[in-house]
Design a protein around this motif. Structure first.
Motif, PDB file in Angstrom:
ATOM      1  N   LYS A  62      24.010 -15.440 -31.626  1.00 37.96           N
ATOM      2  CA  LYS A  62      25.115 -14.594 -32.089  1.00 37.96           C
ATOM      3  C   LYS A  62      26.158 -15.428 -32.841  1.00 37.96           C
ATOM      4  O   LYS A  62      26.631 -15.034 -33.906  1.00 37.96           O
ATOM      5  CB  LYS A  62      25.744 -13.870 -30.899  1.00 37.96           C
ATOM      6  CG  LYS A  62      26.671 -12.771 -31.283  1.00 37.96           C
ATOM      7  CD  LYS A  62      27.062 -11.971 -30.056  1.00 37.96           C
ATOM      8  CE  LYS A  62      27.834 -10.733 -30.489  1.00 37.96           C
ATOM      9  NZ  LYS A  62      28.090  -9.831 -29.393  1.00 37.96           N
ATOM     10  N   GLN A  63      26.520 -16.578 -32.298  1.00 42.10           N
ATOM     11  CA  GLN A  63      27.492 -17.448 -32.953  1.00 42.10           C
ATOM     12  C   GLN A  63      26.936 -18.002 -34.262  1.00 42.10           C
ATOM     13  O   GLN A  63      27.652 -18.092 -35.260  1.00 42.10           O
ATOM     14  CB  GLN A  63      27.907 -18.616 -32.038  1.00 42.10           C
ATOM     15  CG  GLN A  63      28.784 -18.205 -30.881  1.00 42.10           C
ATOM     16  CD  GLN A  63      27.959 -17.743 -29.678  1.00 42.10           C
ATOM     17  OE1 GLN A  63      26.755 -17.633 -29.723  1.00 42.10           O
ATOM     18  NE2 GLN A  63      28.641 -17.468 -28.582  1.00 42.10           N
ATOM     19  N   LEU A  64      25.670 -18.378 -34.263  1.00 45.41           N
ATOM     20  CA  LEU A  64      25.059 -18.931 -35.475  1.00 45.41           C
ATOM     21  C   LEU A  64      24.927 -17.870 -36.560  1.00 45.41           C
ATOM     22  O   LEU A  64      25.114 -18.157 -37.746  1.00 45.41           O
ATOM     23  CB  LEU A  64      23.710 -19.570 -35.143  1.00 45.41           C
ATOM     24  CG  LEU A  64      23.812 -20.786 -34.226  1.00 45.41           C
ATOM     25  CD1 LEU A  64      22.431 -21.250 -33.794  1.00 45.41           C
ATOM     26  CD2 LEU A  64      24.573 -21.920 -34.891  1.00 45.41           C
ATOM     27  N   ASP A  65      24.630 -16.639 -36.158  1.00 49.25           N
ATOM     28  CA  ASP A  65      24.600 -15.540 -37.128  1.00 49.25           C
ATOM     29  C   ASP A  65      25.989 -15.311 -37.726  1.00 49.25           C
ATOM     30  O   ASP A  65      26.123 -15.021 -38.914  1.00 49.25           O
ATOM     31  CB  ASP A  65      24.097 -14.252 -36.482  1.00 49.25           C
ATOM     32  CG  ASP A  65      22.583 -14.231 -36.320  1.00 49.25           C
ATOM     33  OD1 ASP A  65      21.881 -15.018 -36.999  1.00 49.25           O
ATOM     34  OD2 ASP A  65      22.093 -13.411 -35.505  1.00 49.25           O
ATOM     35  N   ALA A  66      27.023 -15.449 -36.895  1.00 54.70           N
ATOM     36  CA  ALA A  66      28.396 -15.220 -37.356  1.00 54.70           C
ATOM     37  C   ALA A  66      28.808 -16.205 -38.446  1.00 54.70           C
ATOM     38  O   ALA A  66      29.585 -15.868 -39.336  1.00 54.70           O
ATOM     39  CB  ALA A  66      29.367 -15.293 -36.191  1.00 54.70           C
ATOM     40  N   ILE A  67      28.282 -17.430 -38.390  1.00 55.50           N
ATOM     41  CA  ILE A  67      28.620 -18.419 -39.421  1.00 55.50           C
ATOM     42  C   ILE A  67      27.558 -18.491 -40.515  1.00 55.50           C
ATOM     43  O   ILE A  67      27.645 -19.314 -41.426  1.00 55.50           O
ATOM     44  CB  ILE A  67      28.868 -19.828 -38.831  1.00 55.50           C
ATOM     45  CG1 ILE A  67      27.606 -20.380 -38.146  1.00 55.50           C
ATOM     46  CG2 ILE A  67      30.064 -19.813 -37.885  1.00 55.50           C
ATOM     47  CD1 ILE A  67      27.670 -21.851 -37.829  1.00 55.50           C
ATOM     48  N   GLY A  68      26.541 -17.634 -40.420  1.00 57.30           N
ATOM     49  CA  GLY A  68      25.533 -17.574 -41.477  1.00 57.30           C
ATOM     50  C   GLY A  68      24.521 -18.693 -41.460  1.00 57.30           C
ATOM     51  O   GLY A  68      23.964 -19.041 -42.506  1.00 57.30           O
ATOM     52  N   ALA A  69      24.264 -19.277 -40.283  1.00 56.98           N
ATOM     53  CA  ALA A  69      23.266 -20.345 -40.193  1.00 56.98           C
ATOM     54  C   ALA A  69      21.910 -19.836 -40.668  1.00 56.98           C
ATOM     55  O   ALA A  69      21.567 -18.669 -40.477  1.00 56.98           O
ATOM     56  CB  ALA A  69      23.160 -20.858 -38.761  1.00 56.98           C
ATOM     57  N   ILE A  70      21.153 -20.721 -41.299  1.00 58.64           N
ATOM     58  CA  ILE A  70      19.836 -20.372 -41.819  1.00 58.64           C
ATOM     59  C   ILE A  70      18.788 -21.142 -41.018  1.00 58.64           C
ATOM     60  O   ILE A  70      18.694 -22.367 -41.149  1.00 58.64           O
ATOM     61  CB  ILE A  70      19.734 -20.713 -43.319  1.00 58.64           C
ATOM     62  CG1 ILE A  70      20.785 -19.922 -44.106  1.00 58.64           C
ATOM     63  CG2 ILE A  70      18.322 -20.438 -43.839  1.00 58.64           C
ATOM     64  CD1 ILE A  70      20.951 -20.362 -45.548  1.00 58.64           C
ATOM     65  N   PRO A  71      18.018 -20.460 -40.164  1.00 57.29           N
ATOM     66  CA  PRO A  71      17.005 -21.157 -39.361  1.00 57.29           C
ATOM     67  C   PRO A  71      15.824 -21.593 -40.222  1.00 57.29           C
ATOM     68  O   PRO A  71      15.395 -20.874 -41.117  1.00 57.29           O
ATOM     69  CB  PRO A  71      16.588 -20.112 -38.333  1.00 57.29           C
ATOM     70  CG  PRO A  71      16.919 -18.799 -38.951  1.00 57.29           C
ATOM     71  CD  PRO A  71      18.067 -19.027 -39.867  1.00 57.29           C
ATOM     72  N   VAL A  72      15.313 -22.796 -39.927  1.00 51.52           N
ATOM     73  CA  VAL A  72      14.213 -23.386 -40.694  1.00 51.52           C
ATOM     74  C   VAL A  72      13.106 -23.812 -39.735  1.00 51.52           C
ATOM     75  O   VAL A  72      13.369 -24.484 -38.736  1.00 51.52           O
ATOM     76  CB  VAL A  72      14.682 -24.631 -41.486  1.00 51.52           C
ATOM     77  CG1 VAL A  72      13.541 -25.245 -42.269  1.00 51.52           C
ATOM     78  CG2 VAL A  72      15.843 -24.293 -42.393  1.00 51.52           C
TER      79      VAL A  72
END
Length: 193
Positions: A62-72
Motif C-alpha cells: 500500500k505504501q509503495l503504491d502510494a509513492i508509485g514504486a515500480i516492481p521489477v
C-alpha cells in the motif's frame, strides 16, 4: 529527520534533478535504506524501480503504491516494468534506478545492467547520478531501516549523451549509454571518497 539525524546522512553536492519534468536518478546500491536516504536529499518525489520481492512484503504494498514504486522481476527481462518506467518518464516523473540490480556487500560499484541505458536512450531524458557510501553494506530492508548508520550521499551532474551515436544496433547504443552512466557513478565514488 530520520535520514539526516538517525542515519547521520551527509550530502556532497546537490541533487540536480530539475524542479519540473522527467529525469532519471541512477545510483549504486548498498542497502535497503538507500531509497529513503536519496529521497531525503531530492526536492521531488522519486518513483523507484524496486525488486518485486520487496513489493510483495505484506504491509508494504500500500505504501509503495502510494509513492508509485515500480516492481521489477529480477529473474530476467521484465518488459512490463520497463513499459511502466517509460510511462512514468513520459508523465514527467523522476525515476529512481539502482542499475546494479542487487545490493553490494562491500565498498564497490557492481556492473550496471543494460536496462538503465535502454531507459535513458528510449526516453531521451537526462540521467543524474548519485553515489551512496555508508556502514550498511549488504543489509536488506528491515535490518537497514532499524539500525543507525553513518552515510554519505554524493550527487553529480547529468550524464552527457550529446556526442553518442544513436545509429547502429540498439543493444550497442544501450550498452554505451550504460557504460557512461556507470562511469559517472564510479567517478562520484572516487571524488567523494
Amino acid at each position: 529527520m530520520y535520514s539526516r539525524v538517525y542515519h547521520q546522512v551527509r550530502v556532497v553536492g546537490r541533487c540536480g534533478v530539475p524542479r519540473n519534468g522527467a529525469a532519471i536518478l541512477a545510483s549504486n546500491h548498498i542497502s535497503g535504506l538507500d531509497p529513503l536516504l536519496l529521497q531525503s536529499a531530492c526536492p521531488r518525489l522519486i518513483r523507484w524501480m524496486m525488486a518485486r520481492e520487496y513489493y510483495d512484503v505484506p504491509g508494504l504494498r500500500k505504501q509503495l503504491d502510494a509513492i508509485g514504486a515500480i516492481p521489477v522481476e529480477r529473474s530476467g527481462r521484465d518488459l512490463a516494468a520497463t513499459r511502466a518506467a517509460l510511462r512514468a518518464l513520459a508523465d514527467g516523473c523522476v525515476l529512481g534506478v539502482f542499475p546494479e540490480g542487487r545490493i553490494a556487500t562491500r565498498n564497490e560499484v557492481l556492473p550496471f545492467q543494460m536496462g538503465i541505458g535502454l531507459l535513458a536512450v528510449k526516453s531521451g531524458v537526462a540521467v543524474y547520478t548519485a553515489h551512496v557510501r555508508g556502514s550498511q553494506y549488504g543489509k536488506e530492508m528491515t535490518e537497514a531501516l532499524s539500525e543507525p548508520q553513518s552515510a554519505r550521499l554524493a550527487f553529480g551532474p547529468a550524464v552527457d549523451f550529446g556526442d553518442m551515436s544513436r545509429s547502429g544496433k540498439p543493444s550497442a547504443v544501450y550498452e554505451e549509454a550504460t557504460e557512461r552512466i556507470e562511469t559517472a557513478v564510479k567517478r562520484l565514488a572516487v571524488a567523494s571518497g
